[in-house]
Design a protein around this motif. Sequence first.
Motif, PDB file in Angstrom:
ATOM      1  N   SER A   7       0.885  -1.399   0.063  1.00 12.83           N
ATOM      2  CA  SER A   7       0.048   0.048  -0.320  1.00 12.83           C
ATOM      3  C   SER A   7       0.966   1.132   0.004  1.00 12.83           C
TER       4      SER A   7
ATOM      5  N   GLU B 186      -5.934   8.687   0.536  1.00 12.78           N
ATOM      6  CA  GLU B 186      -6.414   7.750   1.625  1.00 12.78           C
ATOM      7  C   GLU B 186      -5.430   7.206   2.160  1.00 12.78           C
ATOM      8  N   GLN B 189      -5.174   2.850   6.676  1.00 15.07           N
ATOM      9  CA  GLN B 189      -6.269   2.485   7.557  1.00 15.07           C
ATOM     10  C   GLN B 189      -7.531   3.337   7.352  1.00 15.07           C
ATOM     11  N   TYR B 190      -7.542   3.877   6.112  1.00 14.16           N
ATOM     12  CA  TYR B 190      -8.829   4.867   5.841  1.00 14.16           C
ATOM     13  C   TYR B 190     -10.176   3.890   6.134  1.00 14.16           C
ATOM     14  N   ASP B 191     -10.241   2.643   5.664  1.00 12.31           N
ATOM     15  CA  ASP B 191     -11.256   1.871   5.828  1.00 12.31           C
ATOM     16  C   ASP B 191     -11.810   1.194   7.405  1.00 12.31           C
ATOM     17  N   TRP B 192     -10.863   1.858   8.400  1.00 14.66           N
ATOM     18  CA  TRP B 192     -10.930   1.641   9.496  1.00 14.66           C
ATOM     19  C   TRP B 192     -11.913   2.739  10.298  1.00 14.66           C
ATOM     20  N   THR B 194     -15.442   5.337  10.230  1.00 13.87           N
ATOM     21  CA  THR B 194     -16.732   5.197  10.192  1.00 13.87           C
ATOM     22  C   THR B 194     -17.013   6.180   8.884  1.00 13.87           C
ATOM     23  N   ASP B 195     -18.213   5.695   8.269  1.00 18.11           N
ATOM     24  CA  ASP B 195     -18.693   6.482   7.069  1.00 18.11           C
ATOM     25  C   ASP B 195     -18.880   7.939   7.494  1.00 18.11           C
ATOM     26  N   LYS B 198     -15.357   9.488   7.364  1.00 17.33           N
ATOM     27  CA  LYS B 198     -15.070   9.713   5.905  1.00 17.33           C
ATOM     28  C   LYS B 198     -15.706  11.016   5.287  1.00 17.33           C
ATOM     29  N   HIS B 226     -13.098   5.645  14.826  1.00 16.97           N
ATOM     30  CA  HIS B 226     -12.822   4.387  14.273  1.00 16.97           C
ATOM     31  C   HIS B 226     -13.835   3.436  14.283  1.00 16.97           C
ATOM     32  N   LYS B 227     -14.168   2.737  13.266  1.00 19.53           N
ATOM     33  CA  LYS B 227     -15.169   1.605  13.261  1.00 19.53           C
ATOM     34  C   LYS B 227     -14.496   0.390  13.780  1.00 19.53           C
ATOM     35  N   GLU B 228     -13.330   0.150  13.574  1.00 14.82           N
ATOM     36  CA  GLU B 228     -12.595  -1.001  14.028  1.00 14.82           C
ATOM     37  C   GLU B 228     -11.970  -0.795  15.406  1.00 14.82           C
TER      38      GLU B 228
END
Lengths: 229, 326
Positions: A7, B186, B189-192, B194-195, B198, B226-228
Amino acid sequence: MHNITYSPLSEQAIIVEFGDQWSVEIYEQILQLSKKLTLTPFPGFIEAVPAYTTLTIYYDLRISEPRSFSHLCRVIDSYFQQTDQHIKEPRTIAIPVCYDRTLGPDLDEVAQTNNLTIEKVIQLHTEPTYNVCFLGFSPGFPFLSGMNTSIATPRKSTPRKQVAAGSVGIAGVQTGVYPSPSPAGWQIIGRTPVSLLKLTEDPPTLLHPGDRVQFYSITKQQFDAWEEK
Amino acid sequence: MGIRFTKEGFLTTIQDDGRYGYQSLGFSTNGVMDQLAMKHANLLVNNNNVKEAVLEMSIIGPSMTFEADMVIALTGADMSPKVNHKPVPLNKPLVIQAGDRLDLHAAKNGVYTYLAISGGFDIADTLNSKSTALHVGIGGFKGRAIQTGDYLPIRTSLKRTPVHWGLSSDVTSYIYDEKKVIHYIEGRQYDWFTDEAKAAIDEELFQLTPQSNRMGFRLTGPMLEHKETKQLLTEATTFGTIQVPPSGEAIILMADRQPTGGYPKIGQVIQDDLPKLSQIRPGQTFHFVRCTLEEAQQKMLEKERQLNRLQAAIQLKWKEWGHAHN
């Protein structure tokens, strides 16, 4: 080699991840790739920075050809096809530690947390040969793996504003040594009189990734005598 | 041959583009906050190496007297520079005579001002760089910030007659523009996140807090949750990394950052916007705008081409300037 992901960290850095959990195999793969890159760098390569499960590769975008992320991933991938470099037997560095309450103010907390005597804590901390996974936090600060989990202790609830250079600490299942005076959240169990920083030398640190470390216990008298040298 | 400091300023250090090759031993790269201003300053004084070490002055500038003839340039924040009590412009080569004094004051806009000298400072490399590592006490001038009374040696003296050309304002406007937009890509850990987090990073306003320095910029603004809940294993960070501790308040890592960190990265400020980011003052607000890695790389290479054209043009000016002296 199957679980490797790439990444971007920035326009000029790629994080190569070898898995999601530290293991000796991953540690050795990281050292291998790092060594290959250093011995036969691709054009534009600047440096490689290891961590628990990652190796981050910095490069100069203006020099590296080709420039796209996917091409650079393929360039890095090609290093895995190379035969492994012979990595010489790791150095084992013996580090004297004075496990005395005056220098290790959290010895009692570590012992109590784990229902052990202080003597047992010292025995368990000096028993293993640790791997230097990487250096970070501050110059020369080693992140060591291999600690006996029966002395694992959570970080201090309130970090100390400053601990002395040489302070040996435990945080969770990690152990390490503060090379310079520093704010510290780790449980301090002792202190080494040996300097981990050699700022007038190059390389400027006692420990390097790939080294092994063995702690041994010294008395307060030996510690004081050491400091007088 | 050199410069005597009569007032040290708030934080005055020697920096170049940074110390590379030692991050794996735990060393920060250090280096200038605003790389573009450093390059502009070196171009103006005709230093072939645009990364030659410069003096970085922050918030309140120092005062100094020059003990040789030389050509200098000031770039970056406007600290109302005066030579012998007369205002002098930024972004132009300034002809200095032995005995002249330079006074810098509080930055009126931006934070960091740079001073380059034709021929450079006479300072040895420490671990491949002249950058001051304040936390370790190595590099630059005796490993520390400049203090009143210090004498900083230079490599060569140079006698010239004044000239009137300089950089056009469009290459320096990034410091002064009121509306600040910082592009980012991004993070790993962008996808860690919450919407909501973001969406918030792209839509809401962020403000720089006073707890910001060469190590990192602390921001206030929307909470980035964080969602994670998993812990990140410590990994590399770099200049411009936007990391978010469990508190939800973002921190952007700057020139004196540690080489590794354990907080999730929501984004990475693009290299082309790091100079603009560095010059944002505590209390100022800005927007983030997301872009792709490819766009970020193109912008960076385009800036490099612009600088090369600028360097060619300035070298020509310097040649004419030299002929005028023959």
